[in-house]
Motif scaffolding. Structure first.
Motif, PDB file in Angstrom:
ATOM      1  N   LYS A  74       0.690  -1.124   0.223  1.00 53.04           N
ATOM      2  CA  LYS A  74      -0.104  -0.503  -0.050  1.00 53.04           C
ATOM      3  C   LYS A  74       0.821   1.137  -0.037  1.00 53.04           C
ATOM      4  O   LYS A  74       0.820   2.109  -0.833  1.00 53.04           O
ATOM      5  N   ALA A  75       1.720   1.672   1.073  1.00 50.91           N
ATOM      6  CA  ALA A  75       2.499   2.323   0.212  1.00 50.91           C
ATOM      7  C   ALA A  75       3.402   2.610  -0.901  1.00 50.91           C
ATOM      8  O   ALA A  75       3.615   3.802  -0.934  1.00 50.91           O
ATOM      9  N   GLU A  76       3.915   1.501  -1.686  1.00 51.05           N
ATOM     10  CA  GLU A  76       4.345   1.933  -2.721  1.00 51.05           C
ATOM     11  C   GLU A  76       2.908   2.157  -4.042  1.00 51.05           C
ATOM     12  O   GLU A  76       3.892   3.400  -4.789  1.00 51.05           O
ATOM     13  N   ARG A  77       2.224   1.984  -3.734  1.00 49.13           N
ATOM     14  CA  ARG A  77       0.949   2.642  -4.443  1.00 49.13           C
ATOM     15  C   ARG A  77       0.550   3.805  -4.234  1.00 49.13           C
ATOM     16  O   ARG A  77       0.656   4.480  -5.510  1.00 49.13           O
ATOM     17  N   GLU A  78       1.339   4.523  -3.376  1.00 49.34           N
ATOM     18  CA  GLU A  78       1.083   5.886  -2.458  1.00 49.34           C
ATOM     19  C   GLU A  78       2.383   6.581  -3.183  1.00 49.34           C
ATOM     20  O   GLU A  78       2.153   7.751  -3.724  1.00 49.34           O
ATOM     21  N   MET A  79       3.509   5.279  -2.841  1.00 48.86           N
ATOM     22  CA  MET A  79       4.301   6.964  -3.643  1.00 48.86           C
ATOM     23  C   MET A  79       4.292   6.529  -5.392  1.00 48.86           C
ATOM     24  O   MET A  79       4.377   7.720  -5.611  1.00 48.86           O
ATOM     25  N   ILE A  80       3.952   6.417  -6.034  1.00 51.11           N
ATOM     26  CA  ILE A  80       2.722   5.718  -7.231  1.00 51.11           C
ATOM     27  C   ILE A  80       2.217   7.583  -7.558  1.00 51.11           C
ATOM     28  O   ILE A  80       2.494   8.163  -8.339  1.00 51.11           O
ATOM     29  N   VAL A  81       1.309   7.284  -6.500  1.00 50.13           N
ATOM     30  CA  VAL A  81       0.167   8.208  -6.618  1.00 50.13           C
ATOM     31  C   VAL A  81       0.920   9.857  -6.449  1.00 50.13           C
ATOM     32  O   VAL A  81       0.688  10.935  -6.908  1.00 50.13           O
ATOM     33  N   VAL A  82       1.700   9.546  -5.221  1.00 51.19           N
ATOM     34  CA  VAL A  82       2.587  11.036  -4.861  1.00 51.19           C
ATOM     35  C   VAL A  82       3.771  11.822  -6.372  1.00 51.19           C
ATOM     36  O   VAL A  82       3.776  12.520  -6.617  1.00 51.19           O
ATOM     37  N   ALA A  83       4.417  10.544  -6.724  1.00 54.41           N
ATOM     38  CA  ALA A  83       5.212  10.674  -7.892  1.00 54.41           C
ATOM     39  C   ALA A  83       4.548  11.495  -9.290  1.00 54.41           C
ATOM     40  O   ALA A  83       5.055  12.244  -9.640  1.00 54.41           O
ATOM     41  N   THR A  84       3.759  10.689  -9.517  1.00 63.90           N
ATOM     42  CA  THR A  84       3.288  11.387 -10.513  1.00 63.90           C
ATOM     43  C   THR A  84       2.012  12.323 -10.386  1.00 63.90           C
ATOM     44  O   THR A  84       1.843  13.315 -11.498  1.00 63.90           O
ATOM     45  N   SER A  85       1.673  12.841  -9.094  1.00 64.44           N
ATOM     46  CA  SER A  85       1.052  14.253  -9.279  1.00 64.44           C
ATOM     47  C   SER A  85       2.241  15.109  -8.760  1.00 64.44           C
ATOM     48  O   SER A  85       1.359  17.002  -8.728  1.00 64.44           O
ATOM     49  N   GLY A  86       3.073  14.445  -8.273  1.00 64.13           N
ATOM     50  CA  GLY A  86       4.161  15.559  -8.066  1.00 64.13           C
ATOM     51  C   GLY A  86       4.262  16.670  -9.357  1.00 64.13           C
ATOM     52  O   GLY A  86       4.547  17.742  -9.928  1.00 64.13           O
ATOM     53  N   VAL A  87       4.571  15.408 -10.726  1.00 69.50           N
ATOM     54  CA  VAL A  87       4.284  15.593 -11.974  1.00 69.50           C
ATOM     55  C   VAL A  87       3.669  16.672 -12.804  1.00 69.50           C
ATOM     56  O   VAL A  87       3.945  17.254 -13.805  1.00 69.50           O
ATOM     57  N   ASN A  88       2.114  16.232 -12.139  1.00 71.42           N
ATOM     58  CA  ASN A  88       1.487  16.675 -12.385  1.00 71.42           C
ATOM     59  C   ASN A  88       0.991  18.229 -12.492  1.00 71.42           C
ATOM     60  O   ASN A  88       0.278  18.500 -12.228  1.00 71.42           O
ATOM     61  N   GLN A  89       1.746  18.726 -11.212  1.00 76.68           N
ATOM     62  CA  GLN A  89       1.651  19.774 -10.099  1.00 76.68           C
ATOM     63  C   GLN A  89       0.546  19.702  -9.263  1.00 76.68           C
ATOM     64  O   GLN A  89      -0.093  20.197  -9.533  1.00 76.68           O
ATOM     65  N   CYS A  90      -0.241  18.524  -8.924  1.00 73.48           N
ATOM     66  CA  CYS A  90      -1.660  18.502  -8.168  1.00 73.48           C
ATOM     67  C   CYS A  90      -1.538  18.802  -6.980  1.00 73.48           C
ATOM     68  O   CYS A  90      -1.263  17.284  -6.363  1.00 73.48           O
ATOM     69  N   GLN A  91      -1.005  20.335  -6.018  1.00 73.10           N
ATOM     70  CA  GLN A  91      -1.412  20.305  -4.954  1.00 73.10           C
ATOM     71  C   GLN A  91      -2.067  19.590  -3.944  1.00 73.10           C
ATOM     72  O   GLN A  91      -1.747  18.825  -3.224  1.00 73.10           O
ATOM     73  N   TYR A  92      -3.789  18.848  -4.448  1.00 76.06           N
ATOM     74  CA  TYR A  92      -4.371  18.422  -3.575  1.00 76.06           C
ATOM     75  C   TYR A  92      -3.817  16.962  -3.127  1.00 76.06           C
ATOM     76  O   TYR A  92      -3.606  16.373  -2.047  1.00 76.06           O
ATOM     77  N   CYS A  93      -3.550  16.326  -4.990  1.00 73.23           N
ATOM     78  CA  CYS A  93      -2.771  14.778  -4.910  1.00 73.23           C
ATOM     79  C   CYS A  93      -1.497  14.941  -3.484  1.00 73.23           C
ATOM     80  O   CYS A  93      -1.190  13.888  -2.671  1.00 73.23           O
ATOM     81  N   VAL A  94      -1.098  15.751  -4.344  1.00 74.84           N
ATOM     82  CA  VAL A  94       0.756  15.297  -2.864  1.00 74.84           C
ATOM     83  C   VAL A  94       0.616  15.755  -1.948  1.00 74.84           C
ATOM     84  O   VAL A  94       1.065  15.013  -1.218  1.00 74.84           O
ATOM     85  N   VAL A  95      -0.446  16.646  -1.661  1.00 76.44           N
ATOM     86  CA  VAL A  95      -0.861  16.706  -0.172  1.00 76.44           C
ATOM     87  C   VAL A  95      -1.461  15.762   0.708  1.00 76.44           C
ATOM     88  O   VAL A  95      -1.206  15.051   1.986  1.00 76.44           O
ATOM     89  N   ALA A  96      -2.802  14.924   0.177  1.00 77.92           N
ATOM     90  CA  ALA A  96      -3.152  14.249   0.681  1.00 77.92           C
ATOM     91  C   ALA A  96      -2.477  12.507   0.805  1.00 77.92           C
ATOM     92  O   ALA A  96      -2.346  12.040   1.523  1.00 77.92           O
TER      93      ALA A  96
END
Length: 193
Positions: free
Chosen positions: A68-90
């Protein structure tokens, strides 16, 4: 701190929502102690809310090789690339908790290649970021690289699907100006006494 709107579009009243959505929101509130703004923002469209969270749960809550942590890593890394403040923070908050590491989310959001990760996790995130940025360029070499780090075809599917699903989520959160809840910023960080 001033009260800011949670989204460009006003959220619906909870009492006006279908019962299944009210129950889902209440369950999240009970578990986390607050209602994440994305739930309220997306509840404007009940059918889309149901579809979004059904796919989210199918990808993020399923058993599998990816933690589950690795799944969240994917979300955080790609959300950073996409400049999504909500998803990076949440999702950064969720990553800190699931990884039991108060530093990892910030590192992954900014540059996963310099983060304190195993080579396997860096390869996973290299692939996920490529899906987010240049999915048209994915080829056999990308899958071979994943296999060389022990990822199966099902793992590769999961990595790509999570990156793609959150690319959509990032675009919605950005277009709708969904604001991260203040609570997310402190979750999973060491307290200073």
């Amino acid at each position: 701190m001033t009260e800011q709107p949670i989204s460009r579009f006003p959220p619906p009243e909870l009492a006006d929502l279908p019962q299944d959505i009210r129950e889902r929101i209440a369950a999240v509130q009970e578990k986390s102690g607050f209602v994440p703004n994305v739930f309220l923002a997306l509840a404007r469209r009940p059918d889309e809310f149901r579809a979004f969270f059904a796919y989210h749960d199918a990808l993020m809550e399923k058993p599998g090789t990816l933690s589950k942590a690795e799944r969240e890593m994917i979300v955080v890394a790609t959300s950073g690339v996409n400049q999504c403040q909500y998803c990076v923070v949440a999702h950064g908050a969720i990553l800190r908790i699931r990884a039991k590491n108060p530093l990892i989310a910030d590192q992954v959001a900014i540059n996963h290649r310099k983060a304190d990760l195993e080579p396997r996790q860096k390869a996973m995130l290299d692939f996920a970021v490529k899906v987010a940025e240049r999915s048209h360029a994915i080829d056999d070499a990308d899958y071979e690289e994943l296999k060389s780090h022990g990822f199966s075809d099902d793992d590769a599917w999961d990595i790509a699907a999570i990156a793609a699903m959150f690319a959509m989520s990032n675009r919605l959160a950005n277009a709708f100006s969904i604001r991260p809840n203040d609570e997310f910023y402190l979750m999973g960080r060491e307290s200073r006494s």
